[in-house]
Design an enzyme around this catalytic site. Structure first.
Site, short mmCIF file in Angstrom:
data_model
loop_
_atom_site.label_atom_id
_atom_site.label_comp_id
_atom_site.label_asym_id
_atom_site.label_seq_id
_atom_site.Cartn_x
_atom_site.Cartn_y
_atom_site.Cartn_z
N ASP A 1 15.20 65.08 96.87
CA ASP A 1 15.17 64.00 97.61
C ASP A 1 15.45 64.30 99.02
O ASP A 1 14.80 62.82 100.03
CB ASP A 1 16.42 62.65 97.00
CG ASP A 1 16.19 62.23 95.49
OD1 ASP A 1 14.98 62.10 94.91
OD2 ASP A 1 17.94 62.57 94.80
N HIS B 1 19.98 60.09 91.11
CA HIS B 1 18.91 60.39 91.75
C HIS B 1 17.57 59.38 90.98
O HIS B 1 17.84 60.33 88.95
CB HIS B 1 18.98 61.83 91.18
CG HIS B 1 17.61 62.55 90.57
ND1 HIS B 1 16.93 62.93 91.81
CD2 HIS B 1 17.17 62.98 90.25
CE1 HIS B 1 15.31 63.08 91.28
NE2 HIS B 1 15.65 63.70 89.70
#
Ligand SMILES: NC(=O)c1ccc[n+]([C@@H]2O[C@H](COP(=O)([O-])OP(=O)(O)OC[C@H]3O[C@@H](n4cnc5c(N)ncnc54)[C@H](O)[C@@H]3O)[C@@H](O)[C@H]2O)c1
Ligand SMILES: O=C(O)C[C@H](O)C(=O)O
Length: 340
Positions: free
Chosen positions: A175, A202
């Site tokens: 990310d 996530h």
């Protein structure tokens, strides 16, 4: 040049230097799921890491071939392949760091939570083996849904009396890698010089990039541009899943991100100061028991979980919105581990 790029360019020479200068830098890294889409390139990247002395590659099948292949790369890292459950203990014994990319990936139309039914059981059994064979190892959890698999691993380790909250990490580095890349593209700056913390979890809206804290703020982006970058970062995994059209999810960028995070963990273990990466860990930063934020890594794993810092109004709103979903995913993981 980023640390990883420079590591890749100078791997063999640096490796010789590390091993001859200090035996304390000898580290065993084990990859569970090493024959998979992430596992194979990640195995290669860890073979190039001068902080690794022994690389243990485990999967249910196929690892002898991957190990033979990777072992021909001319660095000093010793590579061994282990296949099948009866070899899992041998693969794990003596590990300093265990990286877990085992489990099924998404297909178009699926959420990460749709992987829970298969991956929860895989993570549970691998965590039980870690508790038995290398309870002191750091664990880097890549298998999805990370928002649930990390709580599952914590619960399994707790049941075995082996849980150490400093040693369990959900890998959210991809990310961060995406947020840096997308921001740099939009702001027209060098991607390797940008840093963006990504907090939360996530999956979808639980991924919260903090673009208000970006380094290299050479150009001020509009609120609309920041919103679009936030959405693209949150949907980054889906972008790859759709482009691969049924052939899995991110593997190469994930191997890169996994190698960066593993390298940071090894540097921390070796006492390198000020190693900070974002990760999904046990946390008191919010009311949730697990949360991703910047973490200072040290000789025992997590040295300090850092706070969120000042947030923009857009980020404050994002934080409020993500809490219920993340809470539910964490609770789902804990319930599964307690009841199964
Ligand atoms: N955290 C992240 O940012 C991130 C990014 C990308 C993918 N992922 C996740 O990583 C996982 C793996 O993705 P992939 O593309 O490598 O999948 P893949 O199917 O290509 O590889 C998975 C591997 O796991 C192995 N495996 C299955 N059960 C196992 C067990 N009990 N023990 C050991 N190995 C086992 C399989 O044999 C296979 O080789 C998926 O759950 C995916 O969603 C996470
Ligand atoms: O999106 C996925 O399913 C894989 C991974 O979590 C990713 O972010 O790429």
């Amino acid at each position: 040049m980023s640390a990883t790029v420079s590591m890749l360019r100078s791997a063999p020479r640096t490796a010789v230097r590390s091993y001859s200068s200090s035996s304390q830098l000898q580290r065993k890294v084990t990859i569970l799921g090493a024959a998979g889409g992430i596992g194979q390139p990640l195995s290669l990247l860890m073979k190039l890491n001068p902080l690794v002395s022994s690389l243990s590659l485990y999967d249910i099948a196929g690892t002898p071939g991957v190990a033979a292949d990777v072992s021909h790369v001319n660095t000093l890292v010793q590579v061994s392949g282990f296949a099948g459950e009866e070899q899992l203990g041998k693969a794990l014994e003596g590990s300093d760091l265990v990286i877990i990319p085992a489990g099924v990936p998404r297909k178009p139309g699926m959420t990460r939570d749709d992987l829970f039914n298969i991956n929860a059981g895989i993570v549970k059994s691998l965590s039980a083996a870690i508790a038995k064979f290398c309870p002191n190892a750091l664990v880097n959890m890549i298998s999805n849904p990370v928002n649930s698999t990390v709580p599952i691993a914590a619960e399994v380790l707790k049941k075995a009396g082996m849980f150490n909250e400093k040693k369990l990490f959900g890998v959210t580095t991809l990310d961060v890698v995406r947020a840096k890349t997308f921001y740099a593209g939009k702001a027209n700056v060098e991607a390797s010089e940008v840093d963006v913390p990504v907090v939360g979890g996530h999956a979808g809206i639980t991924i919260l990039p903090l673009f208000s804290q970006v380094t290299q703020k050479l150009k001020t982006l509009s609120d609309e541009e920041i919103k679009a970058l936030t959405k693209r970062t949150q949907d980054g995994g889906t972008e790859v899943v759709e482009a691969k059209a049924g052939k899995g999810s991110a593997t190469l960028s994930m191997a890169y991100a996994g190698a960066i995070f593993a390298d940071a963990c090894l540097k921390g273990l070796n006492g390198v100061p000020d190693v900070v990466e974002c990760s999904f860990v046990q946390s008191s930063v919010t009311e949730l028991p697990f949360f991703a934020s910047k973490v200072r890594l040290g000789k025992n794993g997590v040295e300090e979980v850092l706070g969120l810092g000042p947030l923009s109004d857009h980020e404050k709103q994002g934080l409020q919105s993500l809490i219920p979903e993340l809470k539910a995913s964490i609770e789902k993981g804990i319930k599964f581990a307690k009841e199964s």
